[in-house]
Design a protein around this motif. Structure first.
Motif, PDB file in Angstrom:
ATOM      1  N   GLY A  62       0.813  -1.214   0.000  1.00  7.71           N
ATOM      2  CA  GLY A  62       0.000   0.000   0.000  1.00  7.71           C
ATOM      3  C   GLY A  62       0.846   1.264   0.000  1.00  7.71           C
ATOM      4  O   GLY A  62       0.543   2.235  -0.703  1.00  7.71           O
ATOM      5  N   ARG A  63       1.916   1.243   0.763  1.00  8.81           N
ATOM      6  CA  ARG A  63       2.773   2.425   0.856  1.00  8.81           C
ATOM      7  C   ARG A  63       3.586   2.630  -0.417  1.00  8.81           C
ATOM      8  O   ARG A  63       3.806   3.762  -0.857  1.00  8.81           O
ATOM      9  CB  ARG A  63       3.707   2.267   2.054  1.00  8.81           C
ATOM     10  N   PHE A  64       4.035   1.554  -1.027  1.00  8.45           N
ATOM     11  CA  PHE A  64       4.934   1.660  -2.173  1.00  8.45           C
ATOM     12  C   PHE A  64       4.207   1.736  -3.512  1.00  8.45           C
ATOM     13  O   PHE A  64       4.813   2.082  -4.521  1.00  8.45           O
ATOM     14  CB  PHE A  64       5.897   0.462  -2.200  1.00  8.45           C
ATOM     15  N   MET A  65       2.916   1.415  -3.554  1.00  9.26           N
ATOM     16  CA  MET A  65       2.190   1.355  -4.817  1.00  9.26           C
ATOM     17  C   MET A  65       2.245   2.648  -5.629  1.00  9.26           C
ATOM     18  O   MET A  65       2.426   2.595  -6.857  1.00  9.26           O
ATOM     19  CB  MET A  65       0.735   0.951  -4.563  1.00  9.26           C
ATOM     20  N   PRO A  66       2.088   3.849  -5.035  1.00  5.90           N
ATOM     21  CA  PRO A  66       2.143   5.070  -5.854  1.00  5.90           C
ATOM     22  C   PRO A  66       3.435   5.200  -6.641  1.00  5.90           C
ATOM     23  O   PRO A  66       3.422   5.636  -7.807  1.00  5.90           O
ATOM     24  CB  PRO A  66       1.999   6.191  -4.819  1.00  5.90           C
ATOM     25  N   GLY A  67       4.553   4.829  -6.041  1.00  5.14           N
ATOM     26  CA  GLY A  67       5.828   4.899  -6.747  1.00  5.14           C
ATOM     27  C   GLY A  67       5.875   3.930  -7.917  1.00  5.14           C
ATOM     28  O   GLY A  67       6.360   4.267  -9.003  1.00  5.14           O
ATOM     29  N   TYR A  68       5.365   2.726  -7.700  1.00  6.54           N
ATOM     30  CA  TYR A  68       5.339   1.743  -8.785  1.00  6.54           C
ATOM     31  C   TYR A  68       4.465   2.229  -9.938  1.00  6.54           C
ATOM     32  O   TYR A  68       4.834   2.111 -11.111  1.00  6.54           O
ATOM     33  CB  TYR A  68       4.819   0.401  -8.273  1.00  6.54           C
ATOM     34  N   LEU A  69       3.309   2.779  -9.609  1.00  4.35           N
ATOM     35  CA  LEU A  69       2.406   3.265 -10.655  1.00  4.35           C
ATOM     36  C   LEU A  69       3.028   4.417 -11.436  1.00  4.35           C
ATOM     37  O   LEU A  69       2.869   4.498 -12.661  1.00  4.35           O
ATOM     38  CB  LEU A  69       1.075   3.694 -10.038  1.00  4.35           C
ATOM     39  N   ARG A  70       3.728   5.293 -10.750  1.00  3.40           N
ATOM     40  CA  ARG A  70       4.363   6.421 -11.439  1.00  3.40           C
ATOM     41  C   ARG A  70       5.304   5.928 -12.527  1.00  3.40           C
ATOM     42  O   ARG A  70       5.247   6.378 -13.669  1.00  3.40           O
ATOM     43  CB  ARG A  70       5.129   7.285 -10.434  1.00  3.40           C
ATOM     44  N   TRP A  71       6.176   4.977 -12.169  1.00  3.50           N
ATOM     45  CA  TRP A  71       7.182   4.532 -13.145  1.00  3.50           C
ATOM     46  C   TRP A  71       6.602   3.550 -14.151  1.00  3.50           C
ATOM     47  O   TRP A  71       7.107   3.465 -15.275  1.00  3.50           O
ATOM     48  CB  TRP A  71       8.384   3.944 -12.401  1.00  3.50           C
ATOM     49  N   TYR A  72       5.546   2.854 -13.779  1.00  5.52           N
ATOM     50  CA  TYR A  72       4.873   1.991 -14.750  1.00  5.52           C
ATOM     51  C   TYR A  72       4.341   2.828 -15.911  1.00  5.52           C
ATOM     52  O   TYR A  72       4.572   2.516 -17.084  1.00  5.52           O
ATOM     53  CB  TYR A  72       3.733   1.221 -14.086  1.00  5.52           C
ATOM     54  N   PHE A  73       3.637   3.898 -15.607  1.00  8.12           N
ATOM     55  CA  PHE A  73       3.074   4.744 -16.662  1.00  8.12           C
ATOM     56  C   PHE A  73       4.145   5.575 -17.373  1.00  8.12           C
ATOM     57  O   PHE A  73       4.009   5.888 -18.560  1.00  8.12           O
ATOM     58  CB  PHE A  73       1.982   5.647 -16.086  1.00  8.12           C
ATOM     59  N   PHE A  74       5.223   5.903 -16.667  1.00  7.28           N
ATOM     60  CA  PHE A  74       6.315   6.647 -17.301  1.00  7.28           C
ATOM     61  C   PHE A  74       6.941   5.848 -18.437  1.00  7.28           C
ATOM     62  O   PHE A  74       7.422   6.431 -19.425  1.00  7.28           O
ATOM     63  CB  PHE A  74       7.383   6.996 -16.261  1.00  7.28           C
ATOM     64  N   ALA A  75       6.956   4.526 -18.318  1.00  7.96           N
ATOM     65  CA  ALA A  75       7.615   3.687 -19.340  1.00  7.96           C
ATOM     66  C   ALA A  75       6.950   3.818 -20.701  1.00  7.96           C
ATOM     67  O   ALA A  75       7.577   3.539 -21.726  1.00  7.96           O
ATOM     68  CB  ALA A  75       7.616   2.228 -18.891  1.00  7.96           C
ATOM     69  N   TYR A  76       5.690   4.231 -20.728  1.00  9.86           N
ATOM     70  CA  TYR A  76       4.981   4.403 -21.990  1.00  9.86           C
ATOM     71  C   TYR A  76       5.193   5.830 -22.497  1.00  9.86           C
ATOM     72  O   TYR A  76       5.107   6.788 -21.733  1.00  9.86           O
ATOM     73  CB  TYR A  76       3.487   4.149 -21.809  1.00  9.86           C
ATOM     74  N   GLY A  77       5.460   5.980 -23.741  1.00 11.56           N
ATOM     75  CA  GLY A  77       5.621   7.313 -24.301  1.00 11.56           C
ATOM     76  C   GLY A  77       6.680   7.336 -25.370  1.00 11.56           C
ATOM     77  O   GLY A  77       7.341   6.338 -25.659  1.00 11.56           O
TER      78      GLY A  77
END
Length: 266
Positions: A215-230
């Motif tokens: 729960g605490r680390f999920m926001p960081g994972y989501l940030r870089w998951y979406f960053f990989a696209y582009g």
């Protein structure tokens, strides 16, 4: 002899458990290496056991992290302190296979900037661990591999080798959990730098308690998951996106080098 690989192990009160971890690494790693056991506080229970082993084997060093508490800062500090051109991050809990450290390091020596130990490629396997976390990790790895064309099907695994010059070029922005592996994979993907993987069998820890908080680390994972696209980025454009005032890993490495020289002088 200058090490070819720096093994970075973030720890938090592992106590005697670190002995088994270090014994396996010292036995299995055949390349010239240094093993950095990175702790957040002098009173960490891991330190006396590490120092005892270090007295017998100069490859081992207990390193005090001064970047701030937490696994992300410990990993940042360890890579900044690394003397080798390749840094391999592995955990102290016995989940990772130390026999693969040399193979991961050699992949980086051949030219990739991130070499991942993959649970989700053919030949890989994950044994144990929370089912929901395992499902999310597998889904993230597969979608990144298919749609973002990341060079690994296991972008979230922390067991990875890095070209230290690449890390110092792109910097590490993560400050909370274990998402550094995903961050650097995402940055390599957006820059078009080579990422490779080898299969691994990951075993859930048998001793001690995990410090992973989904729960605490999920926001960081989501940030870089979406960053990989582009669209493809250049190093200059990537640097321009970095938050103002955030030091580069290269500057952090220089600060660490100066600190080491000061300690040696004493």
């Amino acid at each position: 002899m200058k090490p070819r690989v720096s093994v970075v192990i973030p720890v938090y009160n592992e106590g005697e458990n670190i002995v088994r971890c270090l014994d396996r690494i010292l036995r299995e790693v055949l390349l010239p290496a240094e093993i950095l056991v990175v702790h957040d506080m002098p009173e960490d229970t891991t330190v006396p056991y590490t120092q005892e082993i270090a007295r017998k084997d100069p490859r081992v060093r207990a390193v005090l992290n001064t970047y701030g508490r937490g696994p992300a800062n410990a990993i940042r500090f360890g890579i900044a302190a690394a003397q080798a051109p390749v840094a391999v991050v592995t955990m102290a809990d016995g989940c990772d296979d130390p026999r693969q450290i040399d193979e991961l390091a050699r992949l980086v020596e051949r030219g990739v900037v991130v070499a991942a130990a993959s649970r989700y490629m053919p030949g890989g396997q994950q044994v144990g661990g929370p089912r929901f976390k395992r499902m999310l990790s597998r889904w993230a790895g597969r979608t990144l591999h298919i749609f973002a064309r990341a060079g690994t099907r296991d972008a979230t695994n922390s067991f990875k080798a890095y070209d230290t010059e690449f890390v110092r070029e792109v910097g590490i922005e993560s400050r909370t959990g274990f998402e550094i592996g995903l961050e650097l994979t995402a940055k390599a993907t957006r820059l078009g730098r080579p990422v490779a993987e080898i299969p691994t069998i990951w075993l859930d820890r048998q001793l001690g308690e995990s410090q992973f908080d989904l729960g605490r680390f999920m926001p960081g994972y989501l940030r870089w998951y979406f960053f990989a696209y582009g669209r493809r980025l250049t190093s200059e454009r990537l640097a321009a996106r970095r938050p103002a005032g955030l030091p580069t890993q290269r500057r952090a490495a220089a600060q660490e080098s100066s600190a080491n020289e000061f300690q040696d002088a004493r």
